[in-house]
Design an enzyme around this catalytic site. Structure first.
Site, PDB file in Angstrom:
ATOM      1  N   HIS A  25     -15.348 -16.595  10.996  1.00  0.00           N
ATOM      2  CA  HIS A  25     -14.158 -17.445  10.844  1.00  0.00           C
ATOM      3  C   HIS A  25     -13.293 -16.929   9.700  1.00  0.00           C
ATOM      4  O   HIS A  25     -12.076 -16.735   9.851  1.00  0.00           O
ATOM      5  CB  HIS A  25     -14.611 -18.887  10.582  1.00  0.00           C
ATOM      6  CG  HIS A  25     -13.500 -19.864  10.367  1.00  0.00           C
ATOM      7  ND1 HIS A  25     -13.148 -20.814  11.302  1.00  0.00           N
ATOM      8  CD2 HIS A  25     -12.674 -20.064   9.312  1.00  0.00           C
ATOM      9  CE1 HIS A  25     -12.151 -21.538  10.845  1.00  0.00           C
ATOM     10  NE2 HIS A  25     -11.846 -21.109   9.629  1.00  0.00           N
ATOM     11  N   GLU A  26     -13.911 -16.704   8.532  1.00  0.00           N
ATOM     12  CA  GLU A  26     -13.132 -16.303   7.354  1.00  0.00           C
ATOM     13  C   GLU A  26     -12.551 -14.899   7.521  1.00  0.00           C
ATOM     14  O   GLU A  26     -11.430 -14.629   7.058  1.00  0.00           O
ATOM     15  CB  GLU A  26     -13.989 -16.366   6.096  1.00  0.00           C
ATOM     16  CG  GLU A  26     -14.582 -17.746   5.802  1.00  0.00           C
ATOM     17  CD  GLU A  26     -13.559 -18.866   5.811  1.00  0.00           C
ATOM     18  OE1 GLU A  26     -12.387 -18.615   5.430  1.00  0.00           O
ATOM     19  OE2 GLU A  26     -13.918 -19.990   6.199  1.00  0.00           O
ATOM     20  N   HIS A  60      -9.479 -14.886   9.572  1.00  0.00           N
ATOM     21  CA  HIS A  60      -8.326 -15.296   8.766  1.00  0.00           C
ATOM     22  C   HIS A  60      -7.627 -14.120   8.083  1.00  0.00           C
ATOM     23  O   HIS A  60      -6.456 -14.233   7.720  1.00  0.00           O
ATOM     24  CB  HIS A  60      -8.780 -16.253   7.666  1.00  0.00           C
ATOM     25  CG  HIS A  60      -8.786 -17.695   8.058  1.00  0.00           C
ATOM     26  ND1 HIS A  60      -7.728 -18.303   8.695  1.00  0.00           N
ATOM     27  CD2 HIS A  60      -9.713 -18.663   7.847  1.00  0.00           C
ATOM     28  CE1 HIS A  60      -8.011 -19.588   8.874  1.00  0.00           C
ATOM     29  NE2 HIS A  60      -9.205 -19.829   8.380  1.00  0.00           N
TER      30      HIS A  60
END
Length: 874
Positions: free
Chosen positions: A323-324, A327
């Site tokens: 997820h990170e 980003h």
């Protein structure tokens, strides 16, 4: 502990400015009078002290002549502020004018339009929770980290603290010589600063918004390395993992696996990682994780893994790291213009992170975990009080509420649906087009919709996006047989207790599966048809890809359930979710729900097996009769123990099942949890409590980490305060982040008056980290007595509780009491929180959702309570 700082008088720095009419304080976006073009930050940071100092310079473009400017600063003691235009310096007075961190500069002369350099000298307090620049003592050492999203950069330096302002940042930090310093960019040089301090100078960054700036100071363990070159990125990338002293061994997993996850993203996006280096750093105080460009921050348990880390922790690592790192493209490379479009960051990272997590290690169940979270988001989205994925944000006190399940889980599942509708390759072309179009810039929803439409070659996708992004609610598709297909109709799903609304429709991709054949239609009106093209059982919501529920008549449910136990996991989960939803809306009967739970009890996937049983267990909130309570335990036993026994004897010791297939291990662990907590099987609880005692007594092999959280909860509840005291002492002595998290979570599950009293005492225990104390307060409402105790505490001493909660989490406080089920409870919750919303910095949405959840429970009990009692009480 943090105190929200109110506006205070600033130090007078020069002769008073000429009086002028005061401008209205901007409580949302700043006026367009100024725009930053570059920052230079120099900070003096010693984590062992209570305050830090700073000097900030902001190159700024002034759009029109002015004698004052609004910008941001929260709790900063500004001792000098100036504006320099060429060789001329104009003194300024700095005043914080709103608790959210809005500040005003009043100048002693008029600033002309054009380039100006704003300069500030100041000091400020460290925070103790994960906001701004926060510090923590770990062992005998002090450390400091940053957490700026959404609006906490202003606690560390004067700034134009909005996501749409992207500029280069040049950072230098004076820190104690024995400590390491890391930041977004590589360190260029360091030298002696005097007084036992060393200055660390970092390379200028790519354009970033303030909320992505990051640094950390402390005697860290660092495991350096590199992410190897690949087909997309032709050179190796500097890559390191970082944690507090003594954690190097637990960093090995992240050191090995992080580059693999990064490479999967690079392959999908078709472009190299967009920054100069990648460090991933752990913090024991961090809540979750943060995608700071080049310096991603995680809670310790997400990044620090032992060799025998349980599957749940490895899954968490994969999902969150993916997820990170998603980003770094969606959020960092391309940033939203304003918080209204933060969903562009989080929805996409949720989708991309889960996709890559599943590719990284398929057996961990990332895919079904994502869908389970999306189904939970549908419950929130079905309430009377809610918000769309994209909601116009006009005030600072609305920002925190945008980081919710609508932004993350609803948005992520919507992207799953769109990808399946367009096809994976067409969707990827749209994503790549968007990232190239807005590279190192900012975008809003319209730009994203245009990019996907143009890149995919399908402009018809824009109405699909808009219908799901711009309105609240979940579509429910009524399905009835019609020759070789179905008659379908849509409306907003409305459970009992939710008020009727004006008719709504969506542009819904409705897909079904027969055998290997998918049949789809785009339902744009209230009703339509779907022609089925395969053979055999027709399954709605093919692949579990849609963000919608469905409703069948009783014969339709019977037909579908007859084949449900052999469906793929996501489709079986959709069956269970839609059946329960049909019951909660007043259509399907409770006996049909119980029959569905018995059928799906044979499913091979744990989420499909236990979704309906978990929903059935929620009726305990109603306050069942003794006979129905006994019946619920009996049913829970039927739904778990036979399947558990078929898997073989329950052994809780480390590595008891050798090289068993991971899915079976996860199923067994889930069944043990359900049998112990819902069926409350006495023999199993004794076994768990004994293993917890042995483990705490020093037997390292007595308890597998996959069972430890549950075993500690059972031991707390069944062995009481003496065990809690032993567990508390073990937490204080331990440097194992996962054990600490599991133990603190167990202490928060106190169930008797004496246990709850002891847990509340731990909320004030300074031997625990600030985040651990807060976790106890957050966890106690999971049990009825704990919920009442926390409510009483907040009634008596609301301000003390509020001081211990970082500003970002304060609006969520009412949600702790959504488990109540009584009109009197709803009134009490409203009476407590309604007058406190201003002090909380928001929370009107969360309070409304809490009250709605309580009232829904009351309405469902009134409508279905007798039917439930009749079934369970037999």
């Amino acid at each position: 502990m943090k105190t929200l700082l109110l506006a205070s008088a600033a130090l007078m720095l020069a002769a008073p400015a000429v009086a002028q009419a005061p401008a209205a304080i901007p409580l949302g976006q700043l006026p367009d009078a100024a725009r930053p073009t570059a920052y230079r930050l120099h900070l003096n940071v010693d984590p062992a002290q209570e305050r830090f100092g700073g000097h900030t310079e902001i190159d700024t473009t002034i759009t029109r002549p002015t004698r004052s400017l609004f910008l941001h600063g929260n709790g900063l003691n500004v001792t000098r502020a100036t504006a320099r235009i060429g060789t001329r310096t104009i003194a300024a007075r700095y005043t914080q004018v709103d608790p959210s961190g809005v500040a005003r500069l009043d100048f002693d002369g008029e600033l002309p339009a054009g380039a100006v350099m704003l300069s500030f000298d100041y000091d400020a307090p460290f925070m103790t929770g994960s906001e701004g620049l926060y510090r923590a003592r770990v062992g005998d050492e002090w450390y400091a980290w940053t957490q700026f999203e959404p609006i906490d950069a202003r606690r560390v330096f004067p700034s134009f603290d909005e996501p749409g302002f992207k500029t280069p940042f040049t950072v230098s930090i004076n820190a104690p010589t024995a400590q390491k310093v890391v930041a977004n960019t590589p360190e260029l040089a360091h030298g002696t600063a005097g007084g036992g301090m060393t200055v660390h100078k970092f390379a200028p960054s790519k354009p970033l918004p303030t909320y992505l700036v990051a640094f950390a100071i402390g005697p860290f363990d660092v495991v350096p390395g590199s992410a190897p070159a690949n087909a997309v990125r032709k050179t190796a990338l500097p890559y390191s993992v970082i944690a507090t002293k003594g954690q190097a061994d637990r960093l090995r997993f992240a050191a090995e696996q992080g580059p693999r996850i990064l490479a999967l993203h690079e392959d999908y996006f078709g472009s190299p990682y967009p920054f100069e280096k990648l460090d991933q750093i752990a913090s024991p105080v961090m809540g979750g994780a943060m995608e700071n460009a080049g310096l991603v921050t995680y809670n310790d348990t997400l990044l620090l893994l032992d060799k025998d880390a349980p599957a749940s922790q490895r899954r968490g690592f994969g999902m969150v790291v993916a997820h990170e790192l998603a980003h770094q493209w969606f959020g960092d490379l391309v940033t939203p213009k304003w918080w209204t479009d933060i969903w562009l960051n989080e929805s996409f990272a949720e989708w991309a992170g889960n996709r890559v997590g599943e590719l990284w290690q398929p057996g961990l169940g990332t895919d079904v975990a994502q869908f389970a979270e999306a189904l939970s988001a549908m419950d929130t989205d079905s309430q009377s009080v809610g918000r769309p994925i994209r909601e116009e944000i006009t005030r600072n006190d609305q920002i925190a509420s945008a980081f919710d399940s609508m932004t993350y889980q609803k948005g992520g599942q919507m992207l799953v649906m769109v990808e399946h509708y367009l096809g994976a390759e067409r969707f990827r072309r749209g994503v790549r087009y968007h990232l190239n179009r807005f590279r190192y810039g900012s975008a809003d929803a319209n730009g994203f919709f245009e990019s996907i439409a143009k890149g995919s070659g399908d402009p018809g996708i824009v109405p699909v996006f808009r219908s799901f992004v711009e309105q609240t609610g979940v579509p429910v598709i009524s399905i009835r047989p019609d020759g070789a297909g179905w008659r379908i109709a849509q409306q907003r799903y409305r459970p009992i207790g939710v008020a009727a609304r004006a008719a709504q429709t969506w542009n819904v991709p409705v897909c079904a599966r027969q055998g290997e054949v998918r049949s789809c239609t785009l339902l744009t009106g209230a009703s339509g048809t779907l022609t089925l093209k395969g053979a055999g059982l027709a399954v709605p919501n093919a692949d579990g890809a849609g963000y919608w529920r469905y409703s069948l008549d009783d014969a339709g449910w019977q037909t579908l359930l007859d084949g449900a136990a052999t469906l793929p996991a996501r489709e079986a989960m959709a069956v269970a979710d839609s059946l329960w939803a049909d019951f909660a809306a007043g259509h399907a009967s409770f006996p049909r729900v119980v029959a569905g739970a018995r059928t799906l009890a044979a499913h091979r996937e744990r989420s499909a097996t236990l979704l309906l049983p978990a929903a059935i267990a929620s009726v305990e909130r109603f306050g069942l009769s003794p006979a129905a309570e006994t019946g619920l335990r009996r049913l829970a036993t039927d739904l778990s123990l036979p399947r558990l026994q078929a898997l073989g004897p329950v052994r809780l010791t480390r590595a008891a099942y050798g090289n068993e297939e991971l899915g079976q291990t996860l199923l067994r662990q889930s069944l043990v949890n359900y049998a112990a907590t819902v069926a409350k099987d006495a023999a199993l609880r004794r076994q768990l409590a004994a293993a917890a005692q042995a483990s705490l007594g020093g037997d390292a092999n007595a308890l597998d980490p996959g069972y430890r959280a549950l075993a500690l909860i059972v031991a707390v509840q069944d062995l009481g305060v003496p065990f809690m005291d032993r567990l508390r002492d073990a937490v204080v002595k331990s440097d194992d982040p996962l054990f600490r998290e599991q133990a603190v979570g167990a202490l928060a599950r106190a169930a008797t008056p004496a246990e709850v009293t002891r847990a509340l005492a731990l909320w004030r225990d300074d031997a625990l980290q600030s985040s651990e104390r807060l976790d106890i307060l957050r966890g106690l409402p999971a049990e009825p007595l704990g919920r009442d105790a926390v409510f009483d505490l907040m009634t008596r001493d609301f301000d003390a509780v509020l001081k211990g909660v970082p500003a970002f989490g304060r609006p969520r406080l009412p949600l702790a009491f959504a488990g109540y089920c009584g009109a009197d409870k709803a009134a009490a919750v409203e009476a407590l929180f309604r007058p406190k919303l201003a002090a909380m910095g928001g929370g009107a949405l969360e309070l409304g959702q809490t009250l709605d959840a309580i009232r829904q429970c009351v309405a469902l009990k009134a409508a279905k309570g007798a039917e439930i009692e009749a079934v369970l009480g037999r």
